[in-house]
Design an enzyme around this catalytic site. Structure first.
Site, PDB file in Angstrom:
ATOM      1  N   PHE A   1       0.748  -1.117  -0.138  1.00 54.99           N
ATOM      2  CA  PHE A   1       0.037   0.104   0.071  1.00 54.99           C
ATOM      3  C   PHE A   1       0.946   1.368  -0.190  1.00 54.99           C
ATOM      4  O   PHE A   1       0.314   2.343  -0.083  1.00 54.99           O
ATOM      5  CB  PHE A   1      -0.950  -0.109   1.233  1.00 54.99           C
ATOM      6  CG  PHE A   1      -0.308   0.470   2.366  1.00 54.99           C
ATOM      7  CD1 PHE A   1       0.526  -0.286   3.235  1.00 54.99           C
ATOM      8  CD2 PHE A   1      -0.603   1.779   2.848  1.00 54.99           C
ATOM      9  CE1 PHE A   1       1.053   0.354   4.457  1.00 54.99           C
ATOM     10  CE2 PHE A   1       0.184   2.265   3.931  1.00 54.99           C
ATOM     11  CZ  PHE A   1       0.826   1.474   4.782  1.00 54.99           C
ATOM     12  N   LYS A   2       2.117   1.132   0.431  1.00 53.22           N
ATOM     13  CA  LYS A   2       2.973   2.367   0.505  1.00 53.22           C
ATOM     14  C   LYS A   2       3.020   3.036  -1.093  1.00 53.22           C
ATOM     15  O   LYS A   2       3.414   4.231  -1.124  1.00 53.22           O
ATOM     16  CB  LYS A   2       4.409   2.114   1.244  1.00 53.22           C
ATOM     17  CG  LYS A   2       4.326   1.826   2.533  1.00 53.22           C
ATOM     18  CD  LYS A   2       5.531   1.445   3.051  1.00 53.22           C
ATOM     19  CE  LYS A   2       5.508   1.366   4.547  1.00 53.22           C
ATOM     20  NZ  LYS A   2       4.735   0.276   5.142  1.00 53.22           N
TER      21      LYS A   2
END
Ligand SMILES: *Cc1c(COP(=O)(O)O)cnc(C)c1O
Length: 462
Positions: free
Chosen positions: A111-112
């Site tokens: 998700f980063k």
């Protein structure tokens, strides 16, 4: 739009200055002076937007008009065009009322990417406007480094140097960093541990002479622009499940408190959210704080969900600021005491406010493995260990089984193949765009565990 520091001693800054600054000069974190809000009718009207158009609607009010609308639109469109699913952040249903929000379709499968694809392009735009260049320096134990490199590669006003401990990151993680061959990307394998890498980076940031010659910057998780980008998928998934007419709950695998804090901001902006559940692994400082009102350091134990192995959660300070009615002087004293005592106790009022905003639960490694195995048996879905911590915590902490619950899937299972295979008996395959990862050319430099050698290397190439 002005931004203030949680410790109340640093100057107020504009959006662009906050993005460039990262940490505030008083050691605090920047937050918006006021949070923009949307009415129910405005939120309902967002239901038809695609991901990038929705992101623009949510992000624009925070920029104070500093980024020209066309430029901001292009930064956002380009950021989310890198994702390999047409929905960008698709929802998958696990059971009648539980949904997994797949945040792993970006370039590095975690998700980063949502934050760092945006931050890399945004920083480059601001630097270009100001005629400045930046040298990004960071240390990684594996995960953040690849997302930062993917966000900064090929940006014309930045170069990036990422230190990793030689031989101590997984093959997938190393390859995701070292097969990026752009000339502004420099991978340094340090003869040492992750802590050694972090110490070297700290030495560099504390070296005034070095910084006078080489203006180094961090892209760490406290940058406001990273939080901002993450607010979007809370709106996106809730809208897909019937918001704002229907409230949904979220459960978030948590480390530094950045991701779930973005959910709290979404709620403050007007999105109807029922529960926000903090999921922690054995490193459970946040779950203990919600349960007892004491926020106390306990050391770090390694787990099979390594991206959540933290001692303290830096973004928690942003929440504490709100829970204390935005008293910067008070937070300053509190955080200074915390640094000495390694523990702080919330007043009964603040503790009750915390419990009103968040639920929390944690899962140990055995529970995490069981959750992976049970979910695979019941649904055929392979969860990565971080997401599995989240599902286990959701079972423990959800208030009812009828409000739709969105579990944030923070990484693709193929990023953590050993833990997933051990738990499920199934080896998770890399997605097609990375299937040839292991045959790609690698480039990295091996350097001794020595800050002077690394300074020289950066000066020679920055
Ligand atoms: C970084 C990370 C987390 C923790 O997110 P925070 O914003 O630090 O709370 C959880 N899961 C994965 C896979 C991560 O990479």
């Amino acid at each position: 739009m002005r931004y203030v520091s949680t410790r109340g001693q640093a100057p107020e800054l504009s959006f662009e200055d906050v993005v460039l600054a990262g940490l505030a000069s008083d050691g605090g974190l920047y937050v918006p002076k006021t949070i923009p809000t949307f009415s129910m009718a405005e939120i309902a009207a967002m239901g038809s937007l695609n991901y990038a158009d929705l992101a623009y609607k949510i992000i624009a009010p925070f920029t104070g008009g500093e980024i020209a609308p066309d430029a901001l639109k292009k930064i956002i469109d380009d950021s989310y065009a890198q994702f390999r699913h047409s929905a960008v952040a698709p929802l998958k249903q696990l059971d009648a009322h539980t949904f997994v929000l797949e945040l792993f379709h970006g370039p590095t499968l975690a998700f980063k990417d949502f934050a760092l694809q945006f931050l890399g392009r945004l920083l480059d735009h601001i630097l270009q406007k100001r005629g400045q260049k930046a040298v990004i320096v960071g240390a990684t134990s594996g995960d953040t480094g690849s997302a930062a490199i993917a966000g900064c590669r090929a940006r014309s006003n930045m170069s990036i140097f990422i230190l990793h401990p030689k031989g101590r990151v997984s093959d997938v993680q190393r390859k995701q960093m070292t097969t990026v061959l752009d000339s502004n990307v420099h991978n340094i394998a340090v003869e040492g541990t992750f802590d050694d890498c972090q110490d070297i980076v700290k030495t560099l940031f504390n070296d005034k002479n070095f910084r006078a010659e080489t203006p180094i910057t961090a892209v760490n998780s406290i940058n406001w622009a990273r939080i901002l980008a993450q607010v979007v998928y809370y709106f996106y998934s809730a809208l897909a499940l019937g918001a704002p007419a229907k409230a949904v709950s979220f459960c978030v695998p948590t480390g530094n408190f950045g991701d779930i804090y973005a959910g709290y901001i979404a709620k403050r902006m007007g999105l109807p959210i029922n529960q926000l559940i903090i999921a922690t692994n054995r490193n459970d400082i946040l779950s203990r704080c919600v349960a007892t009102g004491t926020y106390g350091m306990n050391g770090v134990s390694p787990t099979i969900s390594p991206s959540m192995d933290i001692q303290i959660s830096s973004n928690f300070e942003r929440l504490l600021f709100d829970l204390h009615d935005r008293d910067g002087g008070g937070i300053n004293r509190m955080m200074n005491n915390f640094r000495e005592a390694k523990s702080l106790t919330l007043s009964p009022l603040v503790h009750s406010r915390l419990k009103a905003e968040f639920a929390a639960a944690s899962a140990n490694d055995d529970e995490t493995k069981n959750t992976i195995a049970e979910t695979f048996a019941a649904t055929g879905e392979l969860l990565d260990p971080h997401t599995a911590v989240g599902l286990c915590a959701a079972h423990k902490a959800r208030a009812d089984n009828t409000t739709p619950l969105v579990l944030l899937a923070t990484a693709h299972p193929a990023k953590f193949p050993d833990a997933v295979t051990a738990a499920s008996g199934v080896h998770p395959a890399l997605p097609a765009h990375l299937a040839d990862l292991f045959s790609r050319e690698e480039r990295l430099d091996e350097l001794p565990c020595d800050a002077t050698a690394i300074k020289k290397f950066i000066q020679g190439r920055g």
